[in-house]
Motif scaffolding. Sequence first.
Motif, PDB file in Angstrom:
ATOM      1  N   GLU A 194      -6.256   1.811  19.845  1.00  0.00           N
ATOM      2  CA  GLU A 194      -6.860   2.109  21.317  1.00  0.00           C
ATOM      3  C   GLU A 194      -6.390   3.646  21.633  1.00  0.00           C
ATOM      4  O   GLU A 194      -7.347   4.412  21.724  1.00  0.00           O
ATOM      5  N   THR A 235      -8.500   5.789  19.422  1.00  0.00           N
ATOM      6  CA  THR A 235     -10.008   6.207  20.034  1.00  0.00           C
ATOM      7  C   THR A 235      -9.940   6.931  21.038  1.00  0.00           C
ATOM      8  O   THR A 235     -11.095   7.421  21.482  1.00  0.00           O
ATOM      9  N   LYS A 236      -8.861   7.415  21.741  1.00  0.00           N
ATOM     10  CA  LYS A 236      -9.036   8.195  23.020  1.00  0.00           C
ATOM     11  C   LYS A 236      -8.537   9.469  22.704  1.00  0.00           C
ATOM     12  O   LYS A 236      -8.492  10.728  23.594  1.00  0.00           O
ATOM     13  N   GLU A 261     -13.971  10.333  17.038  1.00  0.00           N
ATOM     14  CA  GLU A 261     -15.138  10.028  16.799  1.00  0.00           C
ATOM     15  C   GLU A 261     -15.381   9.008  15.656  1.00  0.00           C
ATOM     16  O   GLU A 261     -16.008   8.041  15.603  1.00  0.00           O
ATOM     17  N   TYR A 310     -13.860   7.043  14.214  1.00  0.00           N
ATOM     18  CA  TYR A 310     -13.233   5.835  14.342  1.00  0.00           C
ATOM     19  C   TYR A 310     -14.185   4.783  15.349  1.00  0.00           C
ATOM     20  O   TYR A 310     -13.911   3.474  15.304  1.00  0.00           O
ATOM     21  N   ARG A 311     -15.177   5.610  15.696  1.00  0.00           N
ATOM     22  CA  ARG A 311     -15.936   4.610  16.951  1.00  0.00           C
ATOM     23  C   ARG A 311     -17.436   4.544  16.409  1.00  0.00           C
ATOM     24  O   ARG A 311     -18.160   3.881  16.788  1.00  0.00           O
ATOM     25  N   GLY A 331     -16.637   2.779  12.351  1.00  0.00           N
ATOM     26  CA  GLY A 331     -16.785   2.456  13.607  1.00  0.00           C
ATOM     27  C   GLY A 331     -16.757   0.667  13.588  1.00  0.00           C
ATOM     28  O   GLY A 331     -16.140   0.149  14.252  1.00  0.00           O
ATOM     29  N   ARG A 340     -14.277  -2.125  14.974  1.00  0.00           N
ATOM     30  CA  ARG A 340     -14.362  -3.145  16.007  1.00  0.00           C
ATOM     31  C   ARG A 340     -14.504  -4.662  15.556  1.00  0.00           C
ATOM     32  O   ARG A 340     -13.802  -5.116  16.425  1.00  0.00           O
ATOM     33  N   ARG A 354     -10.694  -5.051  15.399  1.00  0.00           N
ATOM     34  CA  ARG A 354     -10.015  -5.384  16.800  1.00  0.00           C
ATOM     35  C   ARG A 354     -10.358  -6.723  17.312  1.00  0.00           C
ATOM     36  O   ARG A 354      -9.709  -7.302  17.580  1.00  0.00           O
TER      37      ARG A 354
END
Length: 316
Positions: A212, A215-216, A222, A224-225, A230, A234, A237
Amino acid sequence: MREQSMVPEPEFESYYGRQILKTPTWKTPDVPLYLFLGGLAGASAVLAEGAALSGRPQLERVARLAAAGGATAGTVALVHDLGRPERFLNMLRVFKPTSPLSVGSFILAPFASFAGAAAASQVTGVLPRLGRLAGVGAAAFGPPLATYTAALVANTAIPAWHEAHRELPFVFAGSGAQAAGGLAMMLVPLDQAAPARRMALVGAALELVASERITKKGLVAEPYRIGRPGRLMRFARNASVVASGATALAGGRSRVLSAVAGATYLASSVTTRFGVFEAGLASAKDPKYVVVPQKERLARKETGGAAAHTEGQPAG
């Protein structure tokens, strides 16, 4: 007061539309599997030693075999990526503390030897004291084996890996703990699997928090998202969350649920390694992940320098 530029900031672009960074030539699935197997083996060695200390022979046996098997399969994947076995042997000729690959080679080689000897003694019953001593050695090298690969990928110019250099060791450690705990949950009776459940739960929590944080990190996070990386991240997670919930609610009461949760932990761990690997490749291919962060860092330096210069001026 700084003058405002009348010329708009230029948009980033690559030379003749080409990449700025060369995409890593590491093979898929060899390298992601090596990252996964190293984490599984390293964490399993620690779990095995804990099982030996607490008198859980079935858990110890499974974990010893997982440590040895993971190290062996990981070495095969690494050698296949290198192309020729002698390339791995050549890395053991000189120790370079500044090279993560060199350090990793000197972690993998003794770990594989210790883990193999401990597993052989466990299966055959021959030389149990030496086997136990080898198990202690494998457990000592286990955490470095599970995490050095994070330094290996982060010590590059690849933006998605390099910018996450603080978090990746925790992601890899948590992922390895999930894999080791999950595999043991699948194969060990409930009454002996409590340490495996705890390891998997702690590993999942560690990986979720560290992932987390990655991803910030703005634009460089980006990859990773979005896209395939991505989707992989997901899935990993969500799988960790589902497996952790099942483990906490009924993992110690249902053999079937424990096995399903263990398999889900394994799937999460594998997917995390592929997600991190592919995020790095994606960030190398798009020049914006190189140029924009560089411009932002330069702007921060200029702003900081201007502020320091202003503070140093006498009042008047």
